[in-house]
Design an enzyme around this catalytic site. Structure first.
Site, mmCIF file in Angstrom:
data_model
loop_
_atom_site.group_PDB
_atom_site.id
_atom_site.type_symbol
_atom_site.label_atom_id
_atom_site.label_comp_id
_atom_site.label_asym_id
_atom_site.label_seq_id
_atom_site.Cartn_x
_atom_site.Cartn_y
_atom_site.Cartn_z
ATOM 1 N N LYS A 22 30.304 35.196 48.863
ATOM 2 C CA LYS A 22 31.560 35.756 48.328
ATOM 3 C C LYS A 22 31.260 36.587 47.091
ATOM 4 O O LYS A 22 31.727 37.723 46.945
ATOM 5 C CB LYS A 22 32.512 34.627 47.963
ATOM 6 N N ASN A 23 30.431 36.038 46.188
ATOM 7 C CA ASN A 23 30.243 36.680 44.886
ATOM 8 C C ASN A 23 29.280 37.853 44.919
ATOM 9 O O ASN A 23 29.037 38.484 43.898
ATOM 10 C CB ASN A 23 29.831 35.641 43.844
ATOM 11 N N CYS A 116 42.955 32.093 34.476
ATOM 12 C CA CYS A 116 43.111 31.464 35.790
ATOM 13 C C CYS A 116 42.884 29.967 35.586
ATOM 14 O O CYS A 116 42.815 29.462 34.489
ATOM 15 C CB CYS A 116 42.118 32.046 36.783
ATOM 16 N N ARG A 121 39.166 33.548 30.840
ATOM 17 C CA ARG A 121 38.536 34.656 31.558
ATOM 18 C C ARG A 121 38.716 36.005 30.841
ATOM 19 O O ARG A 121 39.340 36.930 31.356
ATOM 20 C CB ARG A 121 39.027 34.760 32.998
ATOM 21 N N PRO A 122 38.246 36.155 29.631
ATOM 22 C CA PRO A 122 38.376 37.441 28.929
ATOM 23 C C PRO A 122 37.566 38.543 29.608
ATOM 24 O O PRO A 122 36.700 38.260 30.436
ATOM 25 C CB PRO A 122 37.809 37.137 27.542
ATOM 26 N N ASP A 124 36.420 41.266 27.540
ATOM 27 C CA ASP A 124 35.931 42.081 26.416
ATOM 28 C C ASP A 124 34.547 42.675 26.675
ATOM 29 O O ASP A 124 34.263 43.815 26.279
ATOM 30 C CB ASP A 124 35.915 41.244 25.127
ATOM 31 N N ASP A 306 29.545 26.825 39.527
ATOM 32 C CA ASP A 306 30.382 26.734 40.726
ATOM 33 C C ASP A 306 30.087 25.497 41.559
ATOM 34 O O ASP A 306 30.855 25.175 42.462
ATOM 35 C CB ASP A 306 30.202 27.994 41.605
ATOM 36 N N ILE A 328 29.860 26.936 30.784
ATOM 37 C CA ILE A 328 30.252 28.310 31.093
ATOM 38 C C ILE A 328 31.747 28.541 30.924
ATOM 39 O O ILE A 328 32.171 29.490 30.282
ATOM 40 C CB ILE A 328 29.825 28.682 32.545
ATOM 41 N N ARG A 398 39.897 30.821 49.631
ATOM 42 C CA ARG A 398 39.437 31.995 48.877
ATOM 43 C C ARG A 398 37.922 32.131 48.960
ATOM 44 O O ARG A 398 37.394 33.241 48.876
ATOM 45 C CB ARG A 398 39.852 31.871 47.408
HETATM 46 C C1 EPZ Z 1 31.388 35.171 38.303
HETATM 47 O O1 EPZ Z 1 32.594 35.168 37.537
HETATM 48 C C2 EPZ Z 1 31.720 34.452 39.597
HETATM 49 N N1 EPZ Z 1 32.758 35.183 40.308
HETATM 50 C C3 EPZ Z 1 32.197 33.030 39.276
HETATM 51 O O2 EPZ Z 1 32.442 32.372 40.517
HETATM 52 C C4 EPZ Z 1 31.073 32.307 38.540
HETATM 53 O O3 EPZ Z 1 31.514 31.008 38.190
HETATM 54 C C5 EPZ Z 1 30.709 33.084 37.269
HETATM 55 O O4 EPZ Z 1 30.345 34.448 37.627
HETATM 56 C C6 EPZ Z 1 29.539 32.464 36.522
HETATM 57 O O5 EPZ Z 1 28.440 32.389 37.372
HETATM 58 C C7 EPZ Z 1 32.421 36.294 40.999
HETATM 59 O O6 EPZ Z 1 31.267 36.715 41.019
HETATM 60 C C8 EPZ Z 1 33.512 36.983 41.764
HETATM 61 P P1 EPZ Z 1 31.172 35.587 33.849
HETATM 62 P P2 EPZ Z 1 32.692 36.066 36.192
HETATM 63 O O7 EPZ Z 1 31.653 36.911 33.422
HETATM 64 O O8 EPZ Z 1 31.975 37.327 36.395
HETATM 65 C C9 EPZ Z 1 32.777 34.687 29.505
HETATM 66 C C10 EPZ Z 1 33.662 31.078 42.044
HETATM 67 O O9 EPZ Z 1 34.134 29.918 42.051
HETATM 68 N N2 EPZ Z 1 33.131 36.112 29.457
HETATM 69 O O10 EPZ Z 1 29.704 35.378 34.053
HETATM 70 O O11 EPZ Z 1 34.122 36.108 35.789
HETATM 71 C C11 EPZ Z 1 33.734 33.923 30.422
HETATM 72 O O12 EPZ Z 1 34.899 33.553 29.720
HETATM 73 C C12 EPZ Z 1 33.795 31.926 40.798
HETATM 74 O O13 EPZ Z 1 33.093 31.632 43.023
HETATM 75 C C13 EPZ Z 1 33.545 36.662 28.247
HETATM 76 O O14 EPZ Z 1 33.631 35.984 27.229
HETATM 77 O O15 EPZ Z 1 31.890 35.134 35.189
HETATM 78 C C14 EPZ Z 1 32.927 32.726 30.825
HETATM 79 O O16 EPZ Z 1 33.020 31.757 29.797
HETATM 80 C C15 EPZ Z 1 34.433 31.173 39.634
HETATM 81 N N3 EPZ Z 1 33.890 37.971 28.221
HETATM 82 C C16 EPZ Z 1 31.496 33.269 30.870
HETATM 83 O O17 EPZ Z 1 31.507 34.506 30.126
HETATM 84 C C17 EPZ Z 1 33.819 38.777 29.336
HETATM 85 O O18 EPZ Z 1 34.126 39.985 29.241
HETATM 86 C C18 EPZ Z 1 30.988 33.522 32.271
HETATM 87 O O19 EPZ Z 1 31.782 34.509 32.836
HETATM 88 C C19 EPZ Z 1 33.394 38.198 30.546
HETATM 89 C C20 EPZ Z 1 33.053 36.872 30.586
#
Ligand code: EPZ
Length: 418
Positions: A22-23, A116, A121-122, A124, A306, A328, A398
């Site tokens: 999916k990812n 969510c 989920r910021p 920035d 995950d 995370i 999903r």
């Molecule tokens: C991806 O989400 C995956 N989703 C998530 O899978 C997965 O848990 C996550 O990566 C971590 O491996 C997809 O690929 C579609 P991140 P993503 O940006 O990209 C912080 C599932 O169940 N952050 O690596 O949203 C954030 O708050 C889903 O399949 C910022 O602070 O994850 C979090 O604490 C859930 N600012 C951390 O980084 C930002 O701009 C990790 O988020 C972006 C993120």
């Protein structure tokens, strides 16, 4: 259709093929907007998030044809630059269209995806990256407008956290930018490498994906290609845990075992037997799993966040006490209150869960709070002897293809209720 009826207490046995990730599929689908032509993507999982992405692609002007797990995306026509809020809200990862839209159309209008079930989920880091590449960003009533009328310019980006989505958006924005982009502290997940492979097959110049430094030299145009999505390491680990938690034996094929990181070793440490070859992993359950002490979720190649919930469901039946630390996401324990309905003894405090193993789970009725929490509840219901119900199945859909059919093929008595 939103509730699963599960008669648990029987071991799962059998073999299944790992579905596409999916990812990986979601960013690859967004990247298909970069080429004015038809790309064909194989191994696309039949899940709700892919359907949401196809709705967005069609709304933007791409012609999408889904045949089983093969999706063709023809983005040869006029591509719009705005994704309406109702489509953005269907899933968090719709934000991944930002970079591709900017590269293809010079603008992107998307709504802030909002929080969510698992955290705030910021975005920035995403916005930092595209601003550094020259986009002008304005915010208005929940809509983020990004403009780069004369294109983007390569830059060096330092991500304060190895964000998967921000790394992907930066790559999608940089591949057609003028000059060179360096992404430092990039995410190292296998899905990043898969996206880079797809982009390079289209004629991009991406080097170092899978490591912490990714270098991208902008090119002037990309060409259509065909690509097969990598196997879904999270789905695979979930199915192996289904074998482990029910006292059975499950083999997942068409897998890249290395993508599972520390999960197989941790399963061995609970007393399971693991057999691995180049393309498969098999687990045979321990009589009763034993605690593994403390498990900490980390960015890849650490223990995947995950798999935190499904693994905790299994630790809830282990001898001894385990500690899970979720580093995370800030609120990824909503499923624990539901897991205690099965008799689990788990106390959570912010990012830490103390899991006191119990002998067995009893049947219960539980509500999925999110995708992976729902999977954890299904595992608990499979382990509990008797009839359980897990509602919120649409959240599970999903990320897992036809969950009842997949687990049913392993001997689970699971059906979807009207
Ligand atoms: C991806 O989400 C995956 N989703 C998530 O899978 C997965 O848990 C996550 O990566 C971590 O491996 C997809 O690929 C579609 P991140 P993503 O940006 O990209 C912080 C599932 O169940 N952050 O690596 O949203 C954030 O708050 C889903 O399949 C910022 O602070 O994850 C979090 O604490 C859930 N600012 C951390 O980084 C930002 O701009 C990790 O988020 C972006 C993120």
């Amino acid at each position: 259709m939103n509730t699963l009826l599960i008669r648990g207490g029987r071991p799962l046995y059998g073999e299944l093929r790992c579905p596409g990730a999916k990812n990986s599929a979601l960013p690859v689908l967004a990247a298909s907007l970069l080429v004015p032509g038809e790309t064909v993507i194989e191994g696309v999982p039949a899940i709700a998030d892919v359907e949401s992405s196809v709705r967005i692609l069609r709304h933007l002007g791409a012609i999408c044809t889904l045949r089983g797990n093969e999706l063709s995306v023809d983005a040869g026509g006029e591509i719009a630059g705005a994704v309406p809020e109702e489509l953005m809200r269907e899933m968090r990862s719709s934000f991944i269209f930002l970079g591709a839209l900017l590269s293809r159309t010079g603008r992107a209008e998307i709504s802030a995806p909002g929080g969510c079930e698992i955290g705030q989920r910021p975005v920035d880091l995403h916005l930092y990256a595209i601003e550094r590449l020259g986009a002008k960003i304005t915010h208005e009533a929940g809509v983020i407008r990004c403009e780069a009328p004369s294109g983007l310019t390569g830059a060096t980006l330092h991500l304060s956290f190895p964000s998967v989505g921000a790394t992907e958006n930066a790559m999608l924005a940089a591949v057609l930018a003028k000059g060179e982009t360096n992404i430092e502290n990039a995410a190292r997940e296998p899905e990043i490498s898969d996206l880079a492979d797809f982009l390079n097959a289209m004629g991009a110049d991406v080097r170092g994906a899978g490591g912490s430094s990714v270098r991208i030299r902008g090119v002037t145009r990309l060409r259509p290609t065909r690509h097969k999505i990598i196997p879904d390491r999270i789905a695979a680990a979930t199915f192996l845990l289904a074998g482990a938690i029910t006292g059975g034996s499950v083999r997942v094929t068409d897998l890249i075992p290395g993508h599972l990181g520390p999960v197989p070793e941790l399963l061995e440490r609970t007393g399971c037997r693991i057999l691995t070859d180049e393309t498969s992993v098999a687990v045979t359950a321990a009589k009763r799993p034993t605690s593994v002490g403390t498990v900490r979720t980390m960015p890849y190649p650490g223990f995947p966040t995950d798999i935190q919930a499904p693994f905790t469901a299994m630790l809830g039946l282990s001898k001894g006490t385990s500690v899970m630390i979720e580093t995370i996401f800030e609120s990824r324990y909503k499923y624990v209150a539901e897991l205690t309905r099965f008799g689990a003894k788990i106390r959570t405090d912010a990012r830490t869960a103390v899991i006191e193993g119990v002998d067995r789970y009893h049947p219960a009725c539980a509500e999925s709070p999110d995708l992976r929490g729902g999977a954890a509840l299904v595992l608990a219901a499979l382990a509990a002897a008797g009839e359980s119900r897990v509602s919120g199945a649409r959240l599970i859909d999903r990320g897992y293809e036809h969950i009842e059919t997949t687990l049913g093929a392993l001997g689970a008595d699971i059906r979807r209720m009207d």
